[in-house]
Design a protein around this motif. Sequence first.
Motif, PDB file in Angstrom:
ATOM      1  N   GLU A 203     -50.783 -35.849   9.548  1.00 57.79           N
ATOM      2  CA  GLU A 203     -49.448 -35.287   9.779  1.00 57.79           C
ATOM      3  C   GLU A 203     -49.473 -34.277  10.932  1.00 57.79           C
ATOM      4  N   GLN A 204     -50.486 -33.407  10.917  1.00 60.47           N
ATOM      5  CA  GLN A 204     -50.592 -32.386  11.962  1.00 60.47           C
ATOM      6  C   GLN A 204     -50.842 -33.011  13.329  1.00 60.47           C
ATOM      7  N   LYS A 205     -51.743 -34.001  13.390  1.00 59.52           N
ATOM      8  CA  LYS A 205     -52.045 -34.662  14.664  1.00 59.52           C
ATOM      9  C   LYS A 205     -50.815 -35.401  15.188  1.00 59.52           C
TER      10      LYS A 205
ATOM     11  N   GLU B 104     -49.324 -43.962   0.700  1.00 62.41           N
ATOM     12  CA  GLU B 104     -50.544 -44.420   1.332  1.00 62.41           C
ATOM     13  C   GLU B 104     -50.867 -45.822   0.834  1.00 62.41           C
TER      14      GLU B 104
ATOM     15  N   THR C 194     -57.936 -38.919   1.641  1.00 54.81           N
ATOM     16  CA  THR C 194     -57.698 -37.781   0.752  1.00 54.81           C
ATOM     17  C   THR C 194     -56.468 -37.010   1.195  1.00 54.81           C
ATOM     18  N   GLU C 195     -56.075 -36.036   0.373  1.00 58.20           N
ATOM     19  CA  GLU C 195     -54.925 -35.199   0.689  1.00 58.20           C
ATOM     20  C   GLU C 195     -55.162 -34.413   1.974  1.00 58.20           C
ATOM     21  N   SER C 196     -56.400 -33.928   2.168  1.00 55.69           N
ATOM     22  CA  SER C 196     -56.704 -33.164   3.380  1.00 55.69           C
ATOM     23  C   SER C 196     -56.645 -34.053   4.618  1.00 55.69           C
TER      24      SER C 196
ATOM     25  N   GLU D  96     -47.684 -34.621  14.609  1.00 58.10           N
ATOM     26  CA  GLU D  96     -46.749 -33.611  15.110  1.00 58.10           C
ATOM     27  C   GLU D  96     -47.152 -33.107  16.497  1.00 58.10           C
TER      28      GLU D  96
ATOM     29  N   ILE E 273     -54.701 -36.706   4.941  1.00 59.69           N
ATOM     30  CA  ILE E 273     -53.275 -36.954   5.170  1.00 59.69           C
ATOM     31  C   ILE E 273     -52.645 -35.780   5.909  1.00 59.69           C
ATOM     32  N   LYS E 274     -53.025 -34.558   5.520  1.00 61.14           N
ATOM     33  CA  LYS E 274     -52.511 -33.372   6.214  1.00 61.14           C
ATOM     34  C   LYS E 274     -52.946 -33.363   7.675  1.00 61.14           C
ATOM     35  N   LYS E 275     -54.172 -33.773   7.940  1.00 60.40           N
ATOM     36  CA  LYS E 275     -54.668 -33.840   9.316  1.00 60.40           C
ATOM     37  C   LYS E 275     -53.878 -34.867  10.130  1.00 60.40           C
TER      38      LYS E 275
ATOM     39  N   THR F  27     -43.818 -36.129   7.476  1.00 61.79           N
ATOM     40  CA  THR F  27     -44.138 -36.203   6.046  1.00 61.79           C
ATOM     41  C   THR F  27     -44.616 -37.612   5.716  1.00 61.79           C
TER      42      THR F  27
END
Length: 357
Positions: A288-290, A353, A280-282, A292, A284-286, A349
């Motif tokens: 990206e954050q991990k 997917e 999911t989008e959430s 980084e 994917i954000k996780k 970014t």
Amino acid sequence: MNKKILALLLFFVPVISGCVQREILDDIILMEGIGFDYAEGDQITGTILYPDYKKETEPEDVTYSATGDIMKTILQDIQRQAARPVAFGSVEIVVFDMELAKKKGILQLIDAFQRDPAVGSGIFLAITENKAKELFNGDYGLRGNARFISMLIDHNIQREDLPKTNLQRFMGDFYQIGKTPYLPVIKQNSKQKIELSGVALLKYGKVVDVVSNEQSFFFKLLADTFSNGLHRVEVDGKEAAVQSITSTNRFELTNREPSHVTVHIKIGGTINEFTGNKLTESVIKKIEQKFEEEIEKNCIQLVQRFQEKEIDPIGFGQFVKSKTRNFDINNWWESAYKQMEVTIKPVVTIKEEGVIE
């Protein structure tokens, strides 16, 4: 064209060509690889590698070895063993064993290659965990061992975690004020298999540290750029493979005394595998954050390690020098570099997917 000028040109062409020493390929040995090992008595064993071409069969690798104090003596002894003159014209790879690179250093040997007009500046240099002679006596493919080793290095530069490196870059880094060079490390696992096992960091021509394969990805983010990389990120017990990674880095001098450099790293990539149920989008954000967080942590650890060992393969000194009038290189190495603060600011970014397992 004026007839007199044309006549002069026709006269000088054979005169000029007659001054060039010509070699017939069948009458010389074109070495493709040369390796150097540490030998007893603080001497050096040199081994040349060349392919012996025969009709209707694959080329067979042939080696000659000799031991001496300097490369000229070694090559003279090898010439005495060979039935034909040995020439540098086709050298693709120069290898140094780790013991030699740590005890004696490799600058004197490399200097001979950069001064020889027959040697191309794009040839690869490498450190080997094994003896160079053992490495050359393996059997790695149909194109010959020297070609295989050079292709291994080139492939890992283009698509994996090895920063750009060759003879020209090594010497450029060595002579550059505020930067230290690095070389790939090769490990022979068997007579048929070799691999890159890390990146050797050098100071005054001697290996002082090695970046492991596990840290090579982050080292390349700092020292070079990615055009097609791969990295795995774990989130909530699930693993994502981020592929087709492209990266850029930009240095910013945010303070002068003490020096504070901010490294901006931008990464784009695609997720082609994910072991979870739904991407999911959430999620994917996780990822990206991990990603980084991993970049920031590991890059800072590498920089601090380089500062402790007083080496600068990233080129912070070179960057600060370009922004500072009356830059004092002695002060930089004595205190400023050790006191320098570095901030890593990565931005990841995920563009696409793919497969979900």
